[in-house]
Scaffold this motif. Sequence first.
Motif: not given
Length: 282
Positions: A175-177, A152, A150, A74, A194, A76
């Motif tokens: 896709w991470k948010q 930020k 992600e 992971e 996602t 960002s």
Amino acid sequence: MSRRGLLAGGAALVASAAVGCASVQPGQAVHTWADLLADDPFYVAHRGGGRNWPEMTSYAYDQAAALPFVKALEVSFCLSADGVLVCSHEPDLSRVTGVSIQIGESAWSALAPLTVSAANTDDPAQPRRPLSRFEDVIERHIDRLVIFVEPKVSAAVEPLMSRMVALGQPERVVWKQPVNQPNFARAKQNGFATWGYVLDETSHVNRLGQFATDANIDMLGVAVTATDALTSAVTSAAAAAAAAKPVMMWPVTSVEQRARALSFGSRGLMASDIRNLPVTPL
């Protein structure tokens, strides 16, 4: 396999990675989003294992990627003034570097000399490591591992989306948010998986049913430090959806937190202490 055996295997891969490149090395397994979901529970190295090594540095990601049980990382990003995607959880680098500098107001030439402290790791005496960029991490590992990415800051959304598409490996992109952000549909159109994570905010909590049934969100997330009420609400909403969705909790840093996450039915564990947790007996 014993923990000693796993770590010994990881050490051998670290040595290989030190002289290798982004391509898959002989004997290395190649993983996809589908492979990751097949594990129960599955693990993701949070910030590259921020409890173990200076967070979000190329060094940390190389160490995590070398562990034989790691299938996902992971990371960002914030965007520098000259358009460089910088690996960082915050726009201000004070916490990790000790230097008060805004990524969005600085060129990469001013950021490149900075190093990330090990103060928040389980070995604070280890060396500081250089701040890293997109190409230092993503391009090195995308051929083999699943990468949760992600943006930020809003300025990083377009360049991050474009660069992930250009890599042509959507089966390894998540896709991470926050769950109420508007970019999941675009991510799905690009073939990405996602993950929408739920915060203890009205705009999140009051729409849990909507998010759980949103076809553009594959998986929900909740912090391992969230209240029992919020955690139960998220896991219940995910399970009640017509197409039940897995839940991943983060950032798991202890055996107790892992046990709590699993007791709530969490399928995924985004672990900051990635070096130790997966091989600790349940």
